[in-house]
Write a protein that holds these residues in place. Structure first.
Motif, short mmCIF file in Angstrom:
data_model
loop_
_atom_site.label_atom_id
_atom_site.label_comp_id
_atom_site.label_asym_id
_atom_site.label_seq_id
_atom_site.Cartn_x
_atom_site.Cartn_y
_atom_site.Cartn_z
N MET A 1 0.84 -1.19 0.00
CA MET A 1 0.00 0.00 0.00
C MET A 1 0.88 1.24 0.00
O MET A 1 1.97 1.25 0.57
N PHE A 2 0.38 2.29 -0.62
CA PHE A 2 1.10 3.55 -0.73
C PHE A 2 0.19 4.68 -0.22
O PHE A 2 -0.99 4.46 0.07
N THR A 3 0.75 5.87 -0.13
CA THR A 3 -0.05 7.01 0.32
C THR A 3 -0.07 8.16 -0.69
O THR A 3 -0.72 9.16 -0.45
N GLY A 4 0.67 8.03 -1.79
CA GLY A 4 0.67 9.09 -2.78
C GLY A 4 1.58 10.25 -2.44
O GLY A 4 1.47 11.33 -3.03
N ILE A 5 2.51 10.04 -1.49
CA ILE A 5 3.51 11.06 -1.16
C ILE A 5 4.82 10.65 -1.82
O ILE A 5 5.48 9.71 -1.38
N VAL A 6 5.17 11.32 -2.89
CA VAL A 6 6.33 10.95 -3.70
C VAL A 6 7.61 11.15 -2.91
O VAL A 6 7.82 12.19 -2.28
N GLU A 7 8.50 10.14 -2.94
CA GLU A 7 9.77 10.22 -2.23
C GLU A 7 10.86 10.86 -3.09
O GLU A 7 11.70 11.61 -2.58
N GLN A 8 10.86 10.53 -4.36
CA GLN A 8 11.85 11.10 -5.26
C GLN A 8 11.42 10.82 -6.71
O GLN A 8 10.44 10.12 -6.95
N VAL A 9 12.17 11.38 -7.64
CA VAL A 9 11.89 11.19 -9.06
C VAL A 9 13.00 10.33 -9.65
O VAL A 9 14.18 10.48 -9.31
N GLY A 10 12.62 9.39 -10.50
CA GLY A 10 13.59 8.55 -11.20
C GLY A 10 13.44 8.71 -12.70
O GLY A 10 12.54 9.40 -13.18
N ARG A 11 14.32 8.04 -13.42
CA ARG A 11 14.29 8.12 -14.88
C ARG A 11 14.44 6.73 -15.47
O ARG A 11 15.23 5.91 -14.96
N VAL A 12 13.69 6.42 -16.52
CA VAL A 12 13.83 5.15 -17.22
C VAL A 12 15.11 5.22 -18.04
O VAL A 12 15.25 6.08 -18.93
N MET A 87 4.42 1.65 1.89
CA MET A 87 4.36 2.21 3.23
C MET A 87 4.68 1.15 4.28
O MET A 87 4.27 0.00 4.18
N THR A 88 5.44 1.53 5.30
CA THR A 88 5.70 0.65 6.44
C THR A 88 4.71 0.93 7.56
O THR A 88 4.06 1.99 7.58
N ALA A 89 4.61 0.00 8.50
CA ALA A 89 3.66 0.18 9.62
C ALA A 89 4.03 1.38 10.48
O ALA A 89 3.17 1.97 11.14
N ALA A 90 5.31 1.77 10.46
CA ALA A 90 5.75 2.89 11.28
C ALA A 90 5.75 4.21 10.52
O ALA A 90 6.12 5.24 11.07
N GLY A 91 5.33 4.18 9.25
CA GLY A 91 5.37 5.39 8.44
C GLY A 91 4.20 6.32 8.69
O GLY A 91 3.17 5.92 9.25
#
Length: 244
Positions: A1-12, A87-91
């Motif tokens: 599961m995610f929350t939609g808070i972007v951590e960073q941007v990557g590139r293909v 997401m982790t349980a502590a996040g």
């Protein structure tokens, strides 16, 4: 599961298709040192499994179903992707419930710069429009965003079509995600609010009915009793007595 808070941007940085499966290498701005095989990473809002990694990036596989439901430009060499680990349980739960299962693609129709924010008008697929409500949540290219206005039944703006909605983006969001690249005509991945889809499914089956078991028949409801009717007598057993 995610929350939609972007951590960073990557590139293909690499793409190869074999037997209908597309394999990508994604190079983040900062490679996570603790990334593990089999971990889930949301790439442009799409939940993908890590199949390999090195000190510069990681690889993922995209099935035909994923390719059909998502915007194809995300998977081309050079494309920039919003990245979020599961997401982790502590996040902290900073956004909303995001599964990473893209429902379909939308199109940016208009982008307007207002004082302190950017206003976007977006067209959603017809089958997703009913899940969009004013001040509700939607995931766009992996970013948890608040729907400002919607058109159609129950909408908040009569000048919007039933499948259109608006977003307001602050400068910080544009700086730390790929959303600053959006222009009219840009195709984006959309995931509607999970809660709305669950409610719709429950209503379709009838929430008043109990859990159904295949081959079983529902038990009849208990007979109603007029108010004031005494209940059936009960035998009271005193301390030290045996019940007959």
């Amino acid at each position: 599961m995610f929350t939609g808070i972007v951590e960073q941007v990557g590139r293909v940085t690499h793409a190869a298709e074999v037997g209908g499966t597309l394999t990508l290498k994604v190079t983040p701005e900062r490679m996570w040192p603790d990334l593990t095989l089999g971990e889930s990473v949301a790439c442009a809002g799409t939940c993908l499994t890590v199949t390999g990694w090195d000190e510069t990036g990681f690889t993922v596989d995209l099935s035909r179903e994923t390719l059909q439901k998502t915007a194809p430009h995300h998977w081309q060499v050079g494309a920039r992707l919003n990245l979020e680990r599961a997401m982790t349980a502590a996040g902290r739960f900073g956004g909303h419930v995001v599964s990473g299962h893209v429902d379909g693609t939308g199109e940016i129709l208009e982008r307007r710069e207002d004082p302190g924010a950017y206003t976007l008008r977006v067209r959603a697929p017809a089958h997703l429009a009913r899940y969009l409500v004013p001040k509700g949540s939607v995931t766009v290219d992996g970013v948890s965003l608040t729907v400002v206005d919607t058109g159609g039944p129950g909408g908040s703006r009569a000048d919007l079509a039933p499948d259109e909605f608006t977003l307001w983006l602050v400068p910080h969001t544009l700086e730390v995600t790929t959303l600053g690249d959006w222009r009219p005509g840009t195709v984006v991945n959309l995931e509607a609010d999970q809660m709305a889809k669950y409610v719709e499914r429950l209503l379709a089956f009838g929430v008043s009915r109990g859990p159904a078991v295949e081959g079983s028949r529902a038990a009849p409801p208990p007979a109603s009793r007029p108010l004031g009717t005494p209940t059936s007598p009960r035998t009271t057993v005193s301390h030290g007595e045996a019940e007959a």
